[in-house]
Design a protein around this motif. Structure first.
Motif, PDB file in Angstrom:
ATOM      1  N   LYS A   1      12.011  25.205  46.549  1.00 28.98           N
ATOM      2  CA  LYS A   1      12.014  25.452  45.014  1.00 28.98           C
ATOM      3  C   LYS A   1      14.104  25.606  44.917  1.00 28.98           C
ATOM      4  O   LYS A   1      15.073  25.392  43.623  1.00 28.98           O
ATOM      5  N   GLU A   2      14.417  26.631  45.894  1.00 27.51           N
ATOM      6  CA  GLU A   2      15.610  27.011  45.808  1.00 27.51           C
ATOM      7  C   GLU A   2      16.698  25.720  46.086  1.00 27.51           C
ATOM      8  O   GLU A   2      17.713  25.851  45.532  1.00 27.51           O
ATOM      9  N   LYS A   3      16.163  24.955  47.473  1.00 31.82           N
ATOM     10  CA  LYS A   3      16.705  23.907  47.801  1.00 31.82           C
ATOM     11  C   LYS A   3      17.181  23.313  46.145  1.00 31.82           C
ATOM     12  O   LYS A   3      18.301  22.417  45.505  1.00 31.82           O
ATOM     13  N   ASP A   4      16.299  22.716  45.409  1.00 33.44           N
ATOM     14  CA  ASP A   4      16.139  21.727  44.030  1.00 33.44           C
ATOM     15  C   ASP A   4      17.292  22.263  42.690  1.00 33.44           C
ATOM     16  O   ASP A   4      17.479  21.422  42.183  1.00 33.44           O
ATOM     17  N   ASP A   5      17.340  23.271  42.642  1.00 33.87           N
ATOM     18  CA  ASP A   5      17.717  24.523  41.508  1.00 33.87           C
ATOM     19  C   ASP A   5      19.070  24.222  42.470  1.00 33.87           C
ATOM     20  O   ASP A   5      20.094  23.928  40.843  1.00 33.87           O
ATOM     21  N   LYS A   6      19.626  24.048  43.594  1.00 32.33           N
ATOM     22  CA  LYS A   6      20.993  23.828  43.702  1.00 32.33           C
ATOM     23  C   LYS A   6      21.649  22.435  43.319  1.00 32.33           C
ATOM     24  O   LYS A   6      22.475  22.526  42.774  1.00 32.33           O
ATOM     25  N   ARG A   7      20.891  21.765  43.812  1.00 35.01           N
ATOM     26  CA  ARG A   7      21.169  20.234  43.397  1.00 35.01           C
ATOM     27  C   ARG A   7      21.258  19.912  41.898  1.00 35.01           C
ATOM     28  O   ARG A   7      22.194  19.259  42.004  1.00 35.01           O
ATOM     29  N   GLU A   8      20.275  21.360  40.949  1.00 32.04           N
ATOM     30  CA  GLU A   8      20.426  20.202  39.839  1.00 32.04           C
ATOM     31  C   GLU A   8      21.225  21.292  39.040  1.00 32.04           C
ATOM     32  O   GLU A   8      22.418  20.532  38.464  1.00 32.04           O
ATOM     33  N   ALA A   9      22.018  22.741  39.614  1.00 30.41           N
ATOM     34  CA  ALA A   9      23.456  22.918  39.076  1.00 30.41           C
ATOM     35  C   ALA A   9      24.181  22.261  39.576  1.00 30.41           C
ATOM     36  O   ALA A   9      25.795  22.198  39.176  1.00 30.41           O
ATOM     37  N   ALA A  10      24.249  22.048  40.801  1.00 26.82           N
ATOM     38  CA  ALA A  10      25.441  21.078  41.625  1.00 26.82           C
ATOM     39  C   ALA A  10      25.733  19.533  40.408  1.00 26.82           C
ATOM     40  O   ALA A  10      27.011  19.429  40.356  1.00 26.82           O
ATOM     41  N   LYS A  11      24.360  19.277  40.091  1.00 24.04           N
ATOM     42  CA  LYS A  11      24.593  17.763  38.930  1.00 24.04           C
ATOM     43  C   LYS A  11      25.808  18.577  37.695  1.00 24.04           C
ATOM     44  O   LYS A  11      26.945  17.683  37.229  1.00 24.04           O
ATOM     45  N   GLU A  12      25.065  19.240  37.366  1.00 28.27           N
ATOM     46  CA  GLU A  12      25.966  20.109  35.957  1.00 28.27           C
ATOM     47  C   GLU A  12      26.857  20.294  35.933  1.00 28.27           C
ATOM     48  O   GLU A  12      27.335  19.831  35.131  1.00 28.27           O
TER      49      GLU A  12
END
Length: 199
Positions: free
Chosen positions: A186-197
């Motif tokens: 989840k932490e990794k997915d959240d970082k990926r989403e934040a990078a996309k945004e």
């Protein structure tokens, strides 16, 4: 600091990096090999002259040799006894055998070269297990001391758990490891989403 002596926390940390059966299988063979070859190399390190040289051969067999490897093995065992005394007691013969054979082998003229080759092959296998099976970097990149010191005991406990040792602890560890892996994903997915945004 207290978590250093909490077997459940330490094994949850280590287990979260070693959940895939292929990776666990690689470690069951690779970790003891790494430890043995490391003990060979460490045995070649001379102890300070202030320490007494204790070396005994009986009927052509090395009975004991207090060298740098013996000190490392004593440290490992002491730590394991603090984590889980029964499992440590069951591991003691294996570590003593590794120490004695590694020390005896260290007297061969080609021991350092061969131990380095074994180290390289074993480390490559470990990294392949993590990269291909787990899909993530090994534990030593996050906690080198914990990974290197805990690895032999983790492998030993994995085998003990398969034989029915402490089933409640094993079940709790499996739950804790699943939760930790879910948290990390989840932490990794959240970082990926934040990078996309951000892009």
């Amino acid at each position: 600091m207290s978590s250093l002596f909490d077997v459940q926390k330490q094994l949850t940390f280590y287990g979260s990096y070693h959940s895939h059966p292929v990776n666990v299988f690689i470690h069951i063979f690779g970790v003891p090999t790494l430890l043995w070859s490391a003990l060979v190399l460490i045995a070649l390190i001379p102890l300070p002259a202030a320490l007494p040289a204790l070396h005994h051969v009986f009927n052509g067999f090395l009975v004991f040799d207090v060298n740098a490897s013996a000190l490392v093995a004593a440290f490992y065992l002491s730590y394991y006894f603090l984590l889980d005394p029964v499992a440590a007691l069951l591991y003691t013969p294996q570590l003593v055998l590794s120490l004695l054979t590694a020390t005896a082998y260290s007297y061969r003229p080609d021991s350092d070269r061969n131990a380095i080759i074994i180290q390289l092959v074993s480390w490559v296998a470990q990294f392949l297990g993590h990269g291909l099976a787990e899909g993530r970097a090994p534990a030593l990149l996050d906690n080198i001391l914990g990974a290197v010191v805990l690895a032999p005991f983790f492998v030993h406990l994995e085998l003990l758990f398969k034989l029915g040792y402490r089933p409640q602890l094993h079940e709790q560890l499996q739950n804790d490891v699943r939760n930790e892996i879910a948290r990390l994903r989840k932490e990794k997915d959240d970082k990926r989403e934040a990078a996309k945004e951000a892009n």
